[in-house]
Motif scaffolding. Sequence first.
Motif, PDB file in Angstrom:
ATOM      1  N   UNK A 119     198.575  62.933  64.644  1.00 27.00           N
ATOM      2  CA  UNK A 119     197.394  63.781  64.560  1.00 27.00           C
ATOM      3  C   UNK A 119     196.603  63.761  65.851  1.00 27.00           C
ATOM      4  N   UNK A 120     195.653  64.705  65.965  1.00 22.30           N
ATOM      5  CA  UNK A 120     194.834  64.845  67.174  1.00 22.30           C
ATOM      6  C   UNK A 120     193.389  65.136  66.763  1.00 22.30           C
ATOM      7  N   UNK A 121     192.465  64.484  67.457  1.00 18.67           N
ATOM      8  CA  UNK A 121     191.045  64.846  67.373  1.00 18.67           C
ATOM      9  C   UNK A 121     190.665  65.401  68.736  1.00 18.67           C
ATOM     10  N   UNK A 122     190.233  66.642  68.762  1.00 25.36           N
ATOM     11  CA  UNK A 122     189.987  67.363  70.010  1.00 25.36           C
ATOM     12  C   UNK A 122     188.496  67.652  70.121  1.00 25.36           C
ATOM     13  N   UNK A 123     187.827  66.925  71.019  1.00 21.79           N
ATOM     14  CA  UNK A 123     186.397  67.160  71.270  1.00 21.79           C
ATOM     15  C   UNK A 123     186.318  68.216  72.369  1.00 21.79           C
ATOM     16  N   UNK A 124     186.189  69.463  71.981  1.00 18.51           N
ATOM     17  CA  UNK A 124     186.206  70.548  72.970  1.00 18.51           C
ATOM     18  C   UNK A 124     184.866  70.624  73.683  1.00 18.51           C
ATOM     19  N   UNK A 125     184.866  71.207  74.871  1.00 21.42           N
ATOM     20  CA  UNK A 125     183.634  71.299  75.647  1.00 21.42           C
ATOM     21  C   UNK A 125     183.754  72.414  76.680  1.00 21.42           C
ATOM     22  N   UNK A 126     182.674  72.615  77.421  1.00 20.10           N
ATOM     23  CA  UNK A 126     182.521  73.815  78.242  1.00 20.10           C
ATOM     24  C   UNK A 126     183.548  73.945  79.363  1.00 20.10           C
ATOM     25  N   UNK A 127     183.996  72.830  79.959  1.00 23.35           N
ATOM     26  CA  UNK A 127     184.859  72.932  81.133  1.00 23.35           C
ATOM     27  C   UNK A 127     186.267  73.430  80.821  1.00 23.35           C
ATOM     28  N   UNK A 128     186.683  73.328  79.551  1.00 22.87           N
ATOM     29  CA  UNK A 128     187.990  73.849  79.185  1.00 22.87           C
ATOM     30  C   UNK A 128     187.823  75.312  78.794  1.00 22.87           C
ATOM     31  N   UNK A 129     188.478  76.237  79.508  1.00 22.75           N
ATOM     32  CA  UNK A 129     188.337  77.660  79.167  1.00 22.75           C
ATOM     33  C   UNK A 129     188.687  77.921  77.709  1.00 22.75           C
ATOM     34  N   UNK A 130     188.015  78.901  77.120  1.00 23.08           N
ATOM     35  CA  UNK A 130     188.269  79.245  75.712  1.00 23.08           C
ATOM     36  C   UNK A 130     189.744  79.576  75.500  1.00 23.08           C
ATOM     37  N   UNK A 131     190.352  80.277  76.458  1.00 24.08           N
ATOM     38  CA  UNK A 131     191.770  80.643  76.335  1.00 24.08           C
ATOM     39  C   UNK A 131     192.655  79.401  76.280  1.00 24.08           C
ATOM     40  N   UNK A 132     192.293  78.387  77.071  1.00 20.95           N
ATOM     41  CA  UNK A 132     193.069  77.145  77.080  1.00 20.95           C
ATOM     42  C   UNK A 132     192.898  76.400  75.761  1.00 20.95           C
ATOM     43  N   UNK A 133     191.664  76.359  75.241  1.00 21.51           N
ATOM     44  CA  UNK A 133     191.424  75.702  73.957  1.00 21.51           C
ATOM     45  C   UNK A 133     192.243  76.382  72.858  1.00 21.51           C
ATOM     46  N   UNK A 134     192.294  77.710  72.912  1.00 24.70           N
ATOM     47  CA  UNK A 134     193.051  78.463  71.920  1.00 24.70           C
ATOM     48  C   UNK A 134     194.537  78.141  72.031  1.00 24.70           C
ATOM     49  N   UNK A 135     195.039  78.027  73.259  1.00 23.34           N
ATOM     50  CA  UNK A 135     196.454  77.733  73.459  1.00 23.34           C
ATOM     51  C   UNK A 135     196.798  76.329  72.960  1.00 23.34           C
ATOM     52  N   UNK A 136     195.889  75.383  73.186  1.00 21.61           N
ATOM     53  CA  UNK A 136     196.108  74.023  72.691  1.00 21.61           C
ATOM     54  C   UNK A 136     196.219  74.036  71.175  1.00 21.61           C
ATOM     55  N   UNK A 137     195.306  74.755  70.516  1.00 23.63           N
ATOM     56  CA  UNK A 137     195.331  74.844  69.051  1.00 23.63           C
ATOM     57  C   UNK A 137     196.620  75.505  68.564  1.00 23.63           C
ATOM     58  N   UNK A 138     197.050  76.556  69.246  1.00 20.84           N
ATOM     59  CA  UNK A 138     198.282  77.244  68.859  1.00 20.84           C
ATOM     60  C   UNK A 138     199.483  76.305  68.942  1.00 20.84           C
ATOM     61  N   UNK A 139     199.546  75.521  70.021  1.00 19.50           N
ATOM     62  CA  UNK A 139     200.676  74.611  70.208  1.00 19.50           C
ATOM     63  C   UNK A 139     200.661  73.486  69.172  1.00 19.50           C
ATOM     64  N   UNK A 140     199.479  72.987  68.863  1.00 20.19           N
ATOM     65  CA  UNK A 140     199.380  71.949  67.832  1.00 20.19           C
ATOM     66  C   UNK A 140     199.871  72.496  66.497  1.00 20.19           C
ATOM     67  N   UNK A 141     199.517  73.746  66.215  1.00 23.41           N
ATOM     68  CA  UNK A 141     199.952  74.385  64.977  1.00 23.41           C
ATOM     69  C   UNK A 141     201.473  74.579  64.978  1.00 23.41           C
ATOM     70  N   UNK A 142     202.018  75.064  66.096  1.00 21.12           N
ATOM     71  CA  UNK A 142     203.458  75.295  66.189  1.00 21.12           C
ATOM     72  C   UNK A 142     204.259  74.003  66.005  1.00 21.12           C
ATOM     73  N   UNK A 143     203.705  72.892  66.507  1.00 23.78           N
ATOM     74  CA  UNK A 143     204.398  71.607  66.395  1.00 23.78           C
ATOM     75  C   UNK A 143     204.048  70.881  65.095  1.00 23.78           C
ATOM     76  N   UNK A 144     203.294  71.578  64.220  1.00 28.38           N
ATOM     77  CA  UNK A 144     202.945  71.021  62.911  1.00 28.38           C
ATOM     78  C   UNK A 144     202.200  69.693  63.030  1.00 28.38           C
ATOM     79  N   UNK A 145     201.309  69.606  64.014  1.00 26.31           N
ATOM     80  CA  UNK A 145     200.513  68.398  64.216  1.00 26.31           C
ATOM     81  C   UNK A 145     199.120  68.616  63.635  1.00 26.31           C
ATOM     82  N   UNK A 146     198.726  67.869  62.620  1.00 27.56           N
ATOM     83  CA  UNK A 146     197.376  68.010  62.073  1.00 27.56           C
ATOM     84  C   UNK A 146     196.331  67.682  63.134  1.00 27.56           C
ATOM     85  N   UNK A 147     195.237  68.418  63.127  1.00 22.89           N
ATOM     86  CA  UNK A 147     194.209  68.198  64.142  1.00 22.89           C
ATOM     87  C   UNK A 147     192.827  68.543  63.604  1.00 22.89           C
ATOM     88  N   UNK A 148     191.830  67.884  64.182  1.00 26.92           N
ATOM     89  CA  UNK A 148     190.421  68.200  63.929  1.00 26.92           C
ATOM     90  C   UNK A 148     189.797  68.518  65.271  1.00 26.92           C
TER      91      UNK A 148
END
Length: 339
Positions: A119-148
């Motif tokens: 699993x992953x806990x992702x504390x998102x913040x301003x320096x990570x572009x929104x597009x990058x945050x979205x891509x991280x979430x997509x990849x976690x979903x594709x790899x079936x990794x639970x995340x908060x």
Amino acid sequence: MATIRDVAKKAGVSPASVSLVLNNRECRLSASTKRKILRCAKELDYRPKNASQSSLPGALPLVNIIVPDVSNLYFSSICRDCQVELQKNGYHATLVGAEEFENPELTYLPIFLRQPLEGVIFISYANIPVSAQEQICQKLQEHNIPAVILRQVSSYPNIRSIHFNSFYGGYLATRHLLELDHRSIGCLTGPLDNEVCLERFRGYQKALEEFQVPFCQEFVYEGDYGMDCGYDCLSYMRGKNVTAIFSFNDMMAIGIYKAVRAYGLKVPQDLSIVGYDDIFITEIMEPPLTTISLQPSRIGRQAAQLLLRLIQGDTQAKNIVIEPVLKVRGSTARRIPGN
């Protein structure tokens, strides 16, 4: 290939219990439950994702916490309580610096995903572009990794969010100062291309509007959440004759305190200050800082507990909204007439 979660689901136990049994670690499970776990692992032909990790004696299932800045007391407090809660439940939690994900190409992401993550806990913040945050979430979903994910609302089946009513937090802080008769209120923001900052800023504007105080762009200073910009902000605000400052986090407020001393001023006699986050040091500052509390220790525990529910296959686990609370301390006072 079967995962530790598959074995846990088949055996009707938690992934942590499976890990303890497969690694021959001491646990309170009954002999029959242990035999059941071993039988399920054999039936599913379970093999550890990472041979090097499986060779470590007593290796525990791994959870990664992506953290923006561990030197920021707010983030470190969240991480500490996440780790305590996860370790209490049989998981090993490691911290990963969010700067690894700041480049647009996300070159670190494939390496990150090759780890044997439960699993992953992702504390998102301003320096990570929104597009990058979205891509991280997509990849976690594709790899079936639970995340908060913290701060951003999630719409992915495998991911839940803990997000904050930032608009109300900005409104509470500003309303408090207005109720103390302050009318020239400086606003020290974070990066205003970030939705969380914008929501706090809109709350600031809403409170001014309710009290029929004209918004003044000159009272706004865009910061970066660090102490240094808090110091620089006061240098700028002194020429604007503000009587109070609302800082979008406590770390910048600490920088304002430092500048107040350098200029020979006093809090709250010469300047009222409201922070945001309620990091533990705010209670022992002189004077103690009035701040918007997000209860970081509570957030850390809730993030870990929510992730554990996802790891255990709880599809009913829901996103969590944190409502901010104003904690009035010694850094704010009624404006003296004539100031």
